[in-house]
Structures are given as structure tokens and as C-alpha cells.
Design an enzyme around this catalytic site. Structure first.
Site, PDB file in Angstrom:
ATOM      1  N   ASP A 170       8.046  -6.598   5.701  1.00 25.45           N
ATOM      2  CA  ASP A 170       7.092  -5.601   5.210  1.00 25.45           C
ATOM      3  C   ASP A 170       5.698  -6.173   5.476  1.00 25.45           C
ATOM      4  O   ASP A 170       5.215  -7.028   4.738  1.00 25.45           O
ATOM      5  CB  ASP A 170       7.327  -5.356   3.716  1.00 25.45           C
ATOM      6  CG  ASP A 170       6.230  -4.505   3.081  1.00 25.45           C
ATOM      7  OD1 ASP A 170       5.233  -4.200   3.764  1.00 25.45           O
ATOM      8  OD2 ASP A 170       6.374  -4.172   1.889  1.00 25.45           O
ATOM      9  N   GLN A 208       0.559  -5.464   4.301  1.00 23.05           N
ATOM     10  CA  GLN A 208      -0.657  -6.181   3.908  1.00 23.05           C
ATOM     11  C   GLN A 208      -0.992  -7.346   4.835  1.00 23.05           C
ATOM     12  O   GLN A 208      -1.840  -8.169   4.505  1.00 23.05           O
ATOM     13  CB  GLN A 208      -0.518  -6.707   2.464  1.00 23.05           C
ATOM     14  CG  GLN A 208      -0.313  -5.640   1.418  1.00 23.05           C
ATOM     15  CD  GLN A 208      -1.533  -4.736   1.231  1.00 23.05           C
ATOM     16  OE1 GLN A 208      -2.627  -5.013   1.707  1.00 23.05           O
ATOM     17  NE2 GLN A 208      -1.338  -3.634   0.512  1.00 23.05           N
ATOM     18  N   LYS A 241      -3.996   1.445   6.042  1.00 29.42           N
ATOM     19  CA  LYS A 241      -4.423   0.151   5.484  1.00 29.42           C
ATOM     20  C   LYS A 241      -5.128  -0.685   6.548  1.00 29.42           C
ATOM     21  O   LYS A 241      -5.423  -1.861   6.343  1.00 29.42           O
ATOM     22  CB  LYS A 241      -3.225  -0.616   4.932  1.00 29.42           C
ATOM     23  CG  LYS A 241      -2.574   0.075   3.731  1.00 29.42           C
ATOM     24  CD  LYS A 241      -1.452  -0.754   3.184  1.00 29.42           C
ATOM     25  CE  LYS A 241      -0.561   0.021   2.233  1.00 29.42           C
ATOM     26  NZ  LYS A 241      -1.176   0.312   0.948  1.00 29.42           N
ATOM     27  N   CYS A 290       2.782  -0.890  -7.688  1.00 34.58           N
ATOM     28  CA  CYS A 290       4.132  -0.693  -7.132  1.00 34.58           C
ATOM     29  C   CYS A 290       4.933  -1.985  -7.115  1.00 34.58           C
ATOM     30  O   CYS A 290       5.759  -2.210  -6.202  1.00 34.58           O
ATOM     31  CB  CYS A 290       4.081  -0.080  -5.733  1.00 34.58           C
ATOM     32  SG  CYS A 290       3.425   1.577  -5.711  1.00 34.58           S
ATOM     33  N   HIS A 302       7.331  -4.906  -2.864  1.00 31.58           N
ATOM     34  CA  HIS A 302       6.745  -3.612  -3.220  1.00 31.58           C
ATOM     35  C   HIS A 302       7.904  -2.638  -3.481  1.00 31.58           C
ATOM     36  O   HIS A 302       8.985  -2.787  -2.897  1.00 31.58           O
ATOM     37  CB  HIS A 302       5.917  -3.145  -2.018  1.00 31.58           C
ATOM     38  CG  HIS A 302       5.090  -1.927  -2.231  1.00 31.58           C
ATOM     39  ND1 HIS A 302       5.581  -0.649  -2.117  1.00 31.58           N
ATOM     40  CD2 HIS A 302       3.785  -1.789  -2.536  1.00 31.58           C
ATOM     41  CE1 HIS A 302       4.607   0.229  -2.329  1.00 31.58           C
ATOM     42  NE2 HIS A 302       3.494  -0.446  -2.587  1.00 31.58           N
TER      43      HIS A 302
HETATM   44  N1  PLP Z   1       4.400  -2.646   1.141  1.00 35.76           N
HETATM   45  C1  PLP Z   1       3.292  -3.190   0.640  1.00 35.76           C
HETATM   46  C2  PLP Z   1       3.203  -4.664   0.500  1.00 35.76           C
HETATM   47  C3  PLP Z   1       2.234  -2.380   0.249  1.00 35.76           C
HETATM   48  O1  PLP Z   1       1.132  -2.923  -0.263  1.00 35.76           O
HETATM   49  C4  PLP Z   1       2.351  -0.977   0.397  1.00 35.76           C
HETATM   50  C5  PLP Z   1       1.273  -0.076  -0.042  1.00 35.76           C
HETATM   51  O2  PLP Z   1       0.553  -0.346  -0.959  1.00 35.76           O
HETATM   52  C6  PLP Z   1       3.522  -0.462   0.943  1.00 35.76           C
HETATM   53  C7  PLP Z   1       4.523  -1.320   1.297  1.00 35.76           C
HETATM   54  C8  PLP Z   1       3.730   1.002   1.135  1.00 35.76           C
HETATM   55  O3  PLP Z   1       2.862   1.510   2.093  1.00 35.76           O
HETATM   56  P1  PLP Z   1       2.748   3.074   2.339  1.00 35.76           P
HETATM   57  O4  PLP Z   1       2.409   3.682   1.012  1.00 35.76           O
HETATM   58  O5  PLP Z   1       1.637   3.208   3.339  1.00 35.76           O
HETATM   59  O6  PLP Z   1       4.052   3.545   2.857  1.00 35.76           O
END
Ligand code: PLP
Length: 412
Positions: A205, A208, A231, A370, A128
Site C-alpha cells: 500500500d 503515502q 495524494k 482510517c 489503513h
Molecule cells: N492507504 C493509506 C496508507 C492511506 O493513507 C489512504 C488514504 O488516506 C488509503 C490507503 C486509501 O486511499 P484512497 O482513499 O485514495 O483509496
């Protein structure tokens, strides 16, 4: 951490989420944008109203009763969220705004200090932007190099390539646990082993994965792991960074100010104990307390149950969508993915598709999610993404597939 394996009482659970009853022009909402943000149940929302109606006060500053109640609830929330991911306690669990801030915290506090020319940060092609851009920019500033583990044609990480790429020059391996575009579930524990074989740190990370499956930081042997409250049925503006205690002790703070200090003179300052050292300023108090309530809510249902439910919906959606030759679904096979499907309908831009689905009250996401560089690898400028959660049903997947068929007819 719950390991039950019972089918979810989805109809019963849906009663906890009033927003799911919304209708648009008489058609009931089908909410399939859960990878972006999940809905919050009454229990979580009521935790926030209780806080504002009963004990709203700043934490750690007051001797008065309200401040003490708020402080205890906010501090305990750290222990609860820590427990949710198998961490030892609040010393290993920093509240942040979310996964993005957790990533930046480590990149600034550790990366700017420790990285330099000759060092490497190993990422994956499916990162991401929150991880990819952060490490890319920190590497630019420090002279370190970013490398990307490639993906195979069927959307898995190429682990042979990973073994070659993670070397003694590697200082950090940062990988997404479940890809928010491909639905791939990555072997983060194997990556952690590879990282540790070369004395590098492992950052997971888990934006998800923590919301929808049992995740244990000790089993993975992650050095850092990040996730977001919004989430996983919690509010926005709150998330977490897990870090091994000895590493968090060694790192310098990321933000300076009140709350994070122990002793201040005109010349210098010393730092508060963990995790407050990394939580400068007035924190998101009600959000933190509600985040812990979201953990209770999910544990009550059972993370393994949620994982299985999502996987079933994703498999069903994959099979229904790919009945037609004009649909391409990205990522691993139907029966081996997290709870989402990103796809394209031939000759229809994902934004148009999403807009047509919106006319049928079906909410999905369209764009690059993203993951722009990953979309380049996939040969697509954008994709449509349906992502499922504990309150979604097979009937809702049918509504998605019917709406995609409407788009097909419209553009025929
Ligand atoms: N990493 C992954 C895999 C994501 O799907 C997301 C959000 O869509 C993020 C990081 C970033 O999360 P946040 O916007 O809550 O900081």
C-alpha cells in the site's frame, strides 16, 4: 526517476497552487491535510480543462479524430504512470479509482479465487482500513485467516515477529509502505523477501509513499502496489494498481462489461489485453491524463527533494510540538519518519483541537485516520494529524504550533 538533492524553491512552487492563497477572515490558509488529499497545481488543472476544451471523447470506441486523440493520451498516461514507479509499461499498470479500489480488485479477483481454510494473509497492525477491512472480509468469506504483525513501542514494525508469522501457510503479505498515522517507513522490500521465501505474494500500500519519495516496484520486488492520484497533486477518482504482468495475466477480471472484452457471444466472452482487461466501462479519461501530468510535475521537482523537504518539516514539527509535556506524538523519532505527525494534546479531544486550529485557518485532520485498530493499540480514541507536502513551509509549522498553544490556553 529523479535523484537530485536540491532544496525546494517552495515560494516559487506555491505560485503553481492558487488555492494556497485563500484567506479566511483575513488569515491565510495553512493547509496541513496532505495525507488525506494534496492540492493540484495549475499544470494538472489545465490538463483537465485542455481535455474538455479540445478533445473530450470516449476512448477506444471511435474512429473519429477526437476519440483517437483521447485514446492515445489516455493510453500513454498508463505508460507514464508505470514509468513513475519503475514498472515496465502499461501491461503492468491498471487505472483504478484509487488505492482502495486497487486493493479490492486484487482481493476479489485473486483472493476470492485462491484463498481457503488453512491459508493466511499477513497484514500489519498499522494498516489503513482500505487494506485491513478488505482482507479481513475476504478472509471471512474464504475461511482464510488474517494475522497482524505487531508494532514496537516506538512505532516500528516488529520484524522478528514478522519472520515468525510469515510461513508456508501465508498466501499474501499486505503492508503499508509509509503509515498514514505513525509516519513509519516500513521495510517493504524485506517483507517482500520474506513473502517470496514462502511463495506468498507481496502487496504494498504505497498511498503515502509514491507521492513523496522515489518508489521502484522492481527494487521492492512487489507483486502488487497501489497508490492514489489525489495524494500526489493529481485529481480525485483516479489511482493505480501495479501488478507483475504474469500475475495480472493469470487473474480473472474484477468487473465485467464493455472495454474489457475481446470477443463476446451469447454463451461466453474472452478478455481484452492488459491493462484493459481490468478497466471495464468508460474510464476516468481526463483524470487519467491529468494523473500522468502530476507525475511529470513531481519528477520535475525531484522525488528525493520532496522526500527530504517533507522529512525536515516533520522533524521540525515534532520537535516544536514536543517542547511541551502535554503533547504526545505517535510513531518513530523525529528524524526517522515520513512527512506527518499525529499527536494528542492532553485533555483536549482531537476534534476540538482541529476546530480551534480551523479558527486560525490551520487545516489539519482529526479522528482515527482510517486506522481504528491501530488507535486502540496506541490507547487513543482519536488523534490530530498534520501532514506536509512540497509546498509547506517552516512558517506554516510555526502557525500550527501557535494554534495548538491557543488551544492549550483555552482549555487551561
Ligand atoms: N492507504 C493509506 C496508507 C492511506 O493513507 C489512504 C488514504 O488516506 C488509503 C490507503 C486509501 O486511499 P484512497 O482513499 O485514495 O483509496
Amino acid at each position: 526517476m529523479s535523484q537530485q538533492t536540491e532544496p525546494l524553491d517552495v515560494e516559487g512552487l506555491r505560485e503553481d497552487f492558487p488555492i494556497l492563497q485563500r484567506e479566511f477572515d483575513g488569515t491565510q490558509l495553512v493547509y496541513l491535510d496532505n495525507a488525506a488529499t494534496t492540492q493540484s497545481p495549475r499544470q494538472v488543472v489545465e490538463t483537465i480543462t485542455d481535455y474538455y476544451y479540445e478533445y473530450n471523447a470516449n476512448v477506444h470506441r471511435g474512429i473519429h479524430q477526437l476519440s483517437q486523440e483521447a485514446s492515445v493520451a489516455y493510453e500513454d498516461a498508463h505508460d507514464r504512470v508505470a514509468e513513475f514507479v519503475g514498472a515496465d509499461g502499461r501491461e503492468e499498470l491498471v487505472f483504478t479509482k484509487g488505492t482502495t479500489e486497487s486493493m479490492n480488485l486484487v482481493a476479489y479477483a485473486w483472493g476470492l479465487e485462491e484463498l481457503g481454510p488453512g491459508d493466511e494473509v499477513v497484514l500489519t497492525e498499522m494498516e489503513h482500513h482500505s487494506s485491513l477491512v478488505t482482507w479481513q472480509q475476504i478472509c471471512k468469506r474464504t475461511g482464510a485467516e488474517c494475522k497482524y504483525i505487531p508494532i514496537t513501542d516506538d512505532g516500528y514494525l516488529d520484524m522478528e515477529a514478522a519472520e515468525d508469522m510469515i510461513t508456508d501457510d501465508t498466501e499474501m503479505v499486505s503492508a503499508v509502505h509509509v503509515s498514514n498515522t505513525l509516519g513509519t517507513v516500513n521495510p517493504v522490500s524485506d517483507l517482500a523477501d520474506l513473502a517470496h521465501d514462502h511463495d506468498a505474494y507481496m502487496f504494498v500500500d504505497a498511498a503515502q509513499s509514491v507521492p513523496n519519495r522515489p518508489v521502484d516496484v522492481k527494487e521492492i520486488d512487489a507483486d502488487f502496489l497501489a497508490f492514489s492520484g489525489h495524494k500526489m497533486c493529481g485529481p480525485t477518482g483516479i489511482g493505480a494498481l501495479y501488478g507483475k504482468e504474469h500475475i495480472l495475466e493469470e487473474m480473472e477480471p474484477y468487473l465485467y462489461g464493455g472495454e474489457m472484452i475481446l470477443k463476446v457471444t451469447y454463451e461466453d466472452a474472452t478478455w481484452n489485453e492488459l491493462p484493459w482487461k481490468y478497466e471495464a466501462g468508460t474510464p476516468p479519461i481526463s483524470q487519467g491524463i491529468a494523473f500522468a501530468e502530476a507525475c511529470d510535475y513531481l519528477d520535475e521537482i525531484g522525488l528525493e527533494n520532496i522526500r527530504r523537504h517533507e522529512a525536515e518539516l516533520a522533524e521540525y514539527a515534532y520537535e516544536q510540538l514536543t517542547q511541551y509535556d502535554d503533547v504526545e506524538v505517535y510513531g518513530p523519532p523525529a528524524d526517522d519518519r515520513g512527512g506527518l505527525v499525529a499527536f494528542n494534546l492532553e485533555d483536549v479531544h482531537a476534534h476540538d483541537l482541529s476546530s480551534i486550529l480551523n479558527d486560525s485557518a490551520v487545516a489539519i485532520r482529526a479522528g482515527d485516520h482510517c486506522t481504528q485498530p491501530l488507535h486502540d493499540v496506541l490507547g487513543a480514541t482519536a488523534s490530530a494529524r498534520a501532514s506536509f507536502y512540497l509546498y509547506n513551509t517552516k512558517d506554516e509549522v510555526d502557525r500550527l504550533v501557535e494554534a495548538v498553544d491557543d488551544a492549550r490556553q483555552l482549555f487551561a
